[in-house]
Design a protein around this motif. Sequence first.
Motif, PDB file in Angstrom:
ATOM      1  N   GLU A  48       1.001  -0.950  -0.150  1.00  0.00           N
ATOM      2  CA  GLU A  48       0.137   0.449   0.067  1.00  0.00           C
ATOM      3  C   GLU A  48       0.728   1.054   0.096  1.00  0.00           C
ATOM      4  O   GLU A  48       0.797   2.596  -0.258  1.00  0.00           O
ATOM      5  CB  GLU A  48      -0.663   0.026   1.293  1.00  0.00           C
ATOM      6  N   ALA A  49       1.840   1.313   0.837  1.00  0.00           N
ATOM      7  CA  ALA A  49       3.112   1.968   1.408  1.00  0.00           C
ATOM      8  C   ALA A  49       3.464   3.267  -0.883  1.00  0.00           C
ATOM      9  O   ALA A  49       3.953   4.218  -1.166  1.00  0.00           O
ATOM     10  CB  ALA A  49       3.509   2.272   1.956  1.00  0.00           C
ATOM     11  N   ILE A  50       3.626   1.804  -1.160  1.00  0.00           N
ATOM     12  CA  ILE A  50       4.554   1.786  -2.718  1.00  0.00           C
ATOM     13  C   ILE A  50       3.147   1.820  -3.611  1.00  0.00           C
ATOM     14  O   ILE A  50       3.722   2.985  -4.009  1.00  0.00           O
ATOM     15  CB  ILE A  50       5.565   0.707  -3.132  1.00  0.00           C
ATOM     16  N   GLU A  51       2.400   1.964  -3.629  1.00  0.00           N
ATOM     17  CA  GLU A  51       1.087   2.240  -4.780  1.00  0.00           C
ATOM     18  C   GLU A  51       0.676   3.693  -4.086  1.00  0.00           C
ATOM     19  O   GLU A  51       0.376   4.413  -5.276  1.00  0.00           O
ATOM     20  CB  GLU A  51      -0.005   1.322  -4.114  1.00  0.00           C
ATOM     21  N   ARG A  52       1.282   4.401  -2.945  1.00  0.00           N
ATOM     22  CA  ARG A  52       0.340   5.633  -2.684  1.00  0.00           C
ATOM     23  C   ARG A  52       1.945   6.341  -3.118  1.00  0.00           C
ATOM     24  O   ARG A  52       1.861   7.810  -3.853  1.00  0.00           O
ATOM     25  CB  ARG A  52       0.996   6.131  -0.833  1.00  0.00           C
ATOM     26  N   TRP A  53       2.942   5.536  -3.200  1.00  0.00           N
ATOM     27  CA  TRP A  53       4.343   6.541  -3.785  1.00  0.00           C
ATOM     28  C   TRP A  53       4.462   6.507  -5.063  1.00  0.00           C
ATOM     29  O   TRP A  53       4.264   7.633  -5.707  1.00  0.00           O
ATOM     30  CB  TRP A  53       5.390   6.062  -3.263  1.00  0.00           C
ATOM     31  N   GLU A  54       3.760   5.330  -5.797  1.00  0.00           N
ATOM     32  CA  GLU A  54       3.406   5.847  -6.506  1.00  0.00           C
ATOM     33  C   GLU A  54       2.763   6.590  -7.558  1.00  0.00           C
ATOM     34  O   GLU A  54       3.286   7.547  -8.346  1.00  0.00           O
ATOM     35  CB  GLU A  54       3.566   4.095  -7.509  1.00  0.00           C
ATOM     36  N   ASP A  55       1.243   6.459  -6.825  1.00  0.00           N
ATOM     37  CA  ASP A  55       0.107   7.770  -7.279  1.00  0.00           C
ATOM     38  C   ASP A  55       0.663   8.992  -7.181  1.00  0.00           C
ATOM     39  O   ASP A  55       0.385   9.954  -7.227  1.00  0.00           O
ATOM     40  CB  ASP A  55      -0.927   7.485  -6.191  1.00  0.00           C
ATOM     41  N   TRP A  57       3.951  10.273  -7.590  1.00  0.00           N
ATOM     42  CA  TRP A  57       4.256  10.331  -8.779  1.00  0.00           C
ATOM     43  C   TRP A  57       3.558  10.920  -9.016  1.00  0.00           C
ATOM     44  O   TRP A  57       4.081  11.949 -10.739  1.00  0.00           O
ATOM     45  CB  TRP A  57       5.229   9.152  -9.226  1.00  0.00           C
ATOM     46  N   ASP A  58       1.993   9.830  -9.970  1.00  0.00           N
ATOM     47  CA  ASP A  58       1.665  10.011 -11.309  1.00  0.00           C
ATOM     48  C   ASP A  58       0.799  11.350 -11.164  1.00  0.00           C
ATOM     49  O   ASP A  58       0.401  12.593 -11.899  1.00  0.00           O
ATOM     50  CB  ASP A  58       0.957   9.381 -11.267  1.00  0.00           C
ATOM     51  N   GLU A  59       0.647  12.290  -9.925  1.00  0.00           N
ATOM     52  CA  GLU A  59      -0.224  13.618  -9.512  1.00  0.00           C
ATOM     53  C   GLU A  59       0.531  14.498  -9.559  1.00  0.00           C
ATOM     54  O   GLU A  59       0.232  15.705  -9.245  1.00  0.00           O
ATOM     55  CB  GLU A  59      -1.119  13.042  -7.723  1.00  0.00           C
ATOM     56  N   GLU A  74      20.818  -3.603  -5.264  1.00  0.00           N
ATOM     57  CA  GLU A  74      20.286  -4.565  -4.113  1.00  0.00           C
ATOM     58  C   GLU A  74      19.950  -3.360  -3.773  1.00  0.00           C
ATOM     59  O   GLU A  74      19.897  -1.872  -3.107  1.00  0.00           O
ATOM     60  CB  GLU A  74      21.641  -5.544  -2.921  1.00  0.00           C
ATOM     61  N   LEU A  75      17.930  -3.696  -2.997  1.00  0.00           N
ATOM     62  CA  LEU A  75      17.580  -2.036  -2.865  1.00  0.00           C
ATOM     63  C   LEU A  75      17.609  -1.724  -1.452  1.00  0.00           C
ATOM     64  O   LEU A  75      17.919  -3.255  -0.259  1.00  0.00           O
ATOM     65  CB  LEU A  75      15.899  -2.790  -2.665  1.00  0.00           C
ATOM     66  N   ILE A  76      17.872  -0.875  -1.329  1.00  0.00           N
ATOM     67  CA  ILE A  76      18.227  -0.411   0.236  1.00  0.00           C
ATOM     68  C   ILE A  76      17.391  -0.028   1.201  1.00  0.00           C
ATOM     69  O   ILE A  76      18.041   0.668   2.545  1.00  0.00           O
ATOM     70  CB  ILE A  76      20.064   0.612   0.279  1.00  0.00           C
ATOM     71  N   GLY A  77      16.506   1.289   0.371  1.00  0.00           N
ATOM     72  CA  GLY A  77      15.947   1.233   1.208  1.00  0.00           C
ATOM     73  C   GLY A  77      14.292   3.002   0.468  1.00  0.00           C
ATOM     74  O   GLY A  77      15.112   2.357  -1.009  1.00  0.00           O
ATOM     75  N   ALA A  78      14.722   4.259   0.975  1.00  0.00           N
ATOM     76  CA  ALA A  78      12.991   4.547  -0.148  1.00  0.00           C
ATOM     77  C   ALA A  78      13.615   5.837   0.054  1.00  0.00           C
ATOM     78  O   ALA A  78      14.043   5.980   1.868  1.00  0.00           O
ATOM     79  CB  ALA A  78      11.666   4.436   0.014  1.00  0.00           C
ATOM     80  N   VAL A  79      14.116   7.214  -0.779  1.00  0.00           N
ATOM     81  CA  VAL A  79      14.579   8.554  -0.153  1.00  0.00           C
ATOM     82  C   VAL A  79      13.521   9.240  -1.165  1.00  0.00           C
ATOM     83  O   VAL A  79      13.499   8.895  -3.148  1.00  0.00           O
ATOM     84  CB  VAL A  79      15.451   8.588  -0.750  1.00  0.00           C
ATOM     85  N   GLY A  80      13.156  10.349  -0.775  1.00  0.00           N
ATOM     86  CA  GLY A  80      12.239  11.395  -1.813  1.00  0.00           C
ATOM     87  C   GLY A  80      11.566  12.079  -1.492  1.00  0.00           C
ATOM     88  O   GLY A  80      11.556  12.783  -0.140  1.00  0.00           O
ATOM     89  N   LEU A  81      10.595  12.381  -1.424  1.00  0.00           N
ATOM     90  CA  LEU A  81       9.769  13.506  -1.853  1.00  0.00           C
ATOM     91  C   LEU A  81       8.142  13.350  -1.338  1.00  0.00           C
ATOM     92  O   LEU A  81       8.121  12.301  -2.474  1.00  0.00           O
ATOM     93  CB  LEU A  81       9.511  14.911  -3.021  1.00  0.00           C
ATOM     94  N   SER A  82       7.507  13.738  -0.532  1.00  0.00           N
ATOM     95  CA  SER A  82       5.939  13.839  -0.814  1.00  0.00           C
ATOM     96  C   SER A  82       5.347  14.978  -0.012  1.00  0.00           C
ATOM     97  O   SER A  82       5.602  16.109   0.702  1.00  0.00           O
ATOM     98  CB  SER A  82       6.168  12.685   0.664  1.00  0.00           C
ATOM     99  N   VAL A  83       4.244  15.146  -0.151  1.00  0.00           N
ATOM    100  CA  VAL A  83       3.410  15.980   0.693  1.00  0.00           C
ATOM    101  C   VAL A  83       2.863  15.939   1.983  1.00  0.00           C
ATOM    102  O   VAL A  83       1.652  14.988   1.829  1.00  0.00           O
ATOM    103  CB  VAL A  83       2.356  16.769  -0.235  1.00  0.00           C
ATOM    104  N   PRO A  84       3.351  16.649   3.186  1.00  0.00           N
ATOM    105  CA  PRO A  84       2.730  15.917   4.382  1.00  0.00           C
ATOM    106  C   PRO A  84       1.770  16.319   5.066  1.00  0.00           C
ATOM    107  O   PRO A  84       1.520  16.945   5.548  1.00  0.00           O
ATOM    108  CB  PRO A  84       4.306  16.412   5.373  1.00  0.00           C
TER     109      PRO A  84
END
Length: 177
Positions: A48-55, A57-59, A74-84
């Motif tokens: 669900e978190a990945i789906e929210r993050w991908e949404d 990106w689209d929005e 190798e995947l080591i984590g997640a870093v990025g931008l979000s609207v809090p």
Amino acid sequence: MTEIRTPRLILRRWSDDDLVPLSEIHADPEVMRWIDDGSTLDLDATAEAIERWEDEWDEEGFGLFAVELLASGELIGAVGLSVPEHLPQVMPAVEITWRLGRSYWGQGYASEAAQATLEFALQDRGLDRVICVNRAGNEDSENVIRKLGMAEDGTLNHPESGALLSLHSIDLTEYEA
């Protein structure tokens, strides 16, 4: 497809292969103790978190990147931008955030990925200001925030958990200075 390469990392959009390794990171109480209410996430909640993050990106044209090691993939984590949106007192805002698997802490990966993300936000996406919200006591993240050149803007309490949070920000003119 948006992708950023740093000397040691690739920041990219999410794929189906990322679900299990990210869920393993999310299952670690030490990783998650600084995120939201500190609860670990299972496989379904990670999906669900990945789906929210991908949404997002689209929005919004930005979101959280999957972070992988350039040398091994190798995947080591997640870093990025979000609207809090969960913090109405800081809105409107865009937040930079990160979470890495514990075995990748202390190696400069968070700073490297966060710096690339900050540059992406201010130069590629044209944002004028980026914030960072950090739970009080998370000294490792405070170190990353300092390396980004962010200034402290005060404190607030998480609306659900009541945890003390410190607010930091940097704007385009401060970044370019």
